[in-house]
Design an enzyme around this catalytic site. Sequence first.
Site, PDB file in Angstrom:
ATOM      1  N   ARG A  13      25.465   0.908   5.588  1.00  0.00           N
ATOM      2  CA  ARG A  13      24.783   1.374   6.796  1.00  0.00           C
ATOM      3  C   ARG A  13      23.342   1.805   6.539  1.00  0.00           C
ATOM      4  O   ARG A  13      22.565   1.987   7.481  1.00  0.00           O
ATOM      5  CB  ARG A  13      25.571   2.522   7.438  1.00  0.00           C
ATOM      6  CG  ARG A  13      26.784   2.045   8.230  1.00  0.00           C
ATOM      7  CD  ARG A  13      27.509   3.215   8.864  1.00  0.00           C
ATOM      8  NE  ARG A  13      28.384   3.878   7.921  1.00  0.00           N
ATOM      9  CZ  ARG A  13      29.066   4.997   8.185  1.00  0.00           C
ATOM     10  NH1 ARG A  13      28.939   5.577   9.373  1.00  0.00           N
ATOM     11  NH2 ARG A  13      29.852   5.535   7.278  1.00  0.00           N
ATOM     12  N   ARG A 328      -8.535  11.466  -7.556  1.00  0.00           N
ATOM     13  CA  ARG A 328      -7.530  10.668  -8.254  1.00  0.00           C
ATOM     14  C   ARG A 328      -7.094  11.331  -9.556  1.00  0.00           C
ATOM     15  O   ARG A 328      -7.725  12.297 -10.012  1.00  0.00           O
ATOM     16  CB  ARG A 328      -8.082   9.261  -8.502  1.00  0.00           C
ATOM     17  CG  ARG A 328      -8.245   8.451  -7.211  1.00  0.00           C
ATOM     18  CD  ARG A 328      -9.035   7.182  -7.422  1.00  0.00           C
ATOM     19  NE  ARG A 328      -8.450   6.339  -8.458  1.00  0.00           N
ATOM     20  CZ  ARG A 328      -9.035   5.232  -8.912  1.00  0.00           C
ATOM     21  NH1 ARG A 328     -10.208   4.836  -8.426  1.00  0.00           N
ATOM     22  NH2 ARG A 328      -8.444   4.513  -9.851  1.00  0.00           N
ATOM     23  N   SER A 400     -30.226   9.640  -3.406  1.00  0.00           N
ATOM     24  CA  SER A 400     -29.262   8.855  -2.633  1.00  0.00           C
ATOM     25  C   SER A 400     -29.296   7.377  -3.019  1.00  0.00           C
ATOM     26  O   SER A 400     -30.330   6.849  -3.444  1.00  0.00           O
ATOM     27  CB  SER A 400     -29.552   9.000  -1.142  1.00  0.00           C
ATOM     28  OG  SER A 400     -29.397  10.348  -0.735  1.00  0.00           O
TER      29      SER A 400
END
Length: 446
Positions: A13, A328, A400
């Site tokens: 099931r 991570r 940046s």
Amino acid sequence: MEGIILAAGKGTRMKSDLPKVVHEVAGKPMILRVYDALAAAGVDRVVAVVGYQKEKVKEILGERAIMAVQEEQLGTGHAALVAMPYIQDENVLIVAGDTPLLKAATLEALIKRHLESSAAATVLTCFLGNPFGYGRIVRDGYGKIIKIVEEKDATLEEKQIAEVNTGIYCFKTNELKEILPLLKAENAQKEYYLTDAIPLLLSQGKIVETITIQDETEVLGVNDRIQLARLTKEVYRRKAEALMQEGVTIIDPETVYIGEEVIVGRDTVIYPNTFLEGETVIGSGCIIGPNTRIQNSKIGNNTEITYSVVKEAVVGEEVNIGPFAYLRPGTVIANEVKIGDFVEVKKSFIGEGSKVPHLSYIGDAVVGKGVNIGAGTITCNYDGKDKWETIIEDGAFIGSNTNLVAPIKVGKNAVVGAGSTLTENVPPKALAIARSRQINKEDYVK
């Protein structure tokens, strides 16, 4: 007292290619939960009866249990018979592998009753509001158990009985060994029921005792995904309530999923849709969530993590992470660090007071104190074969949209001009610019 875990069935099931007992409840396989309950109750030697996909069960239990293989699944009585050659002690405790909420204290009480009564068998029973699907406990006029009748074999009158068999028993080993070969498959399932051992023992004048527990959730089995979800939710509910009693604020306990081994300090606030898993430790005064997942990580005091994923990382105190950050495995974040939106950090150290505010990838890097890393900065750590290290020393300023091609080192208090792609080390206090010269073409549009 030795133990037998019945875990040979497929669990049709569940509609799964995996054996039923390896499915997880709140991050832990059912059979491992059952084993842990046995071990905590003092059962020091366990035999697992395996059959369908037995290798999967072996992977989970490892060296914890002896494996007895039931090649054909001919019922619980047959499964016990398969295990008998491995049982050495005078008494044996038999449990189903799909009762993941079973408590050690309940097993201890069952063992105590069995040993004190000198019974040939002792059955753990429970009263259920909806006993459908469970074997019923049939008693005589004096309240003594006379048999256990399975749902498919029960009469209409017997189906009205609310007291059910939990599938958990203690037996005297020698008595059980003698009775199991006498079982017959004369039932709707054409199987050898372990429950049929009870009337056989009584017919020989042996003592059969029962002990009843009040908390039905302990002995609820899992036959399909719906029941699996219900028991998983119950585990999370219990953990959330326990944490709240210890001083943790949980905004909505129905929508947080906290593993049983997780530790959370007082005055921490946990927002909805937060997952805390494995051996995670959260400090005090933190804000966690919403929509955050933390696995096997350590988070310091007064840290805020929102809309983020943290896996196997160490985060210091007064750190701000997110939204939409990803830490991570192997990442270590020092105190007072900012890891902003859409930042991924992999196997790196970020020093105290440094900032990686947004849109950056930091991998295999060592970042010193007080470093500012501008938006769009990438440590190019992989050359297609090997991973290389990037070192950014204290006080450096990375403009940046910078690419740092590892292996590379940016010296203390150095500055990297925006839009640079660096392939060579930068000396301390130097300005590094590595970009094409701008050229304006006058009247180009004409």
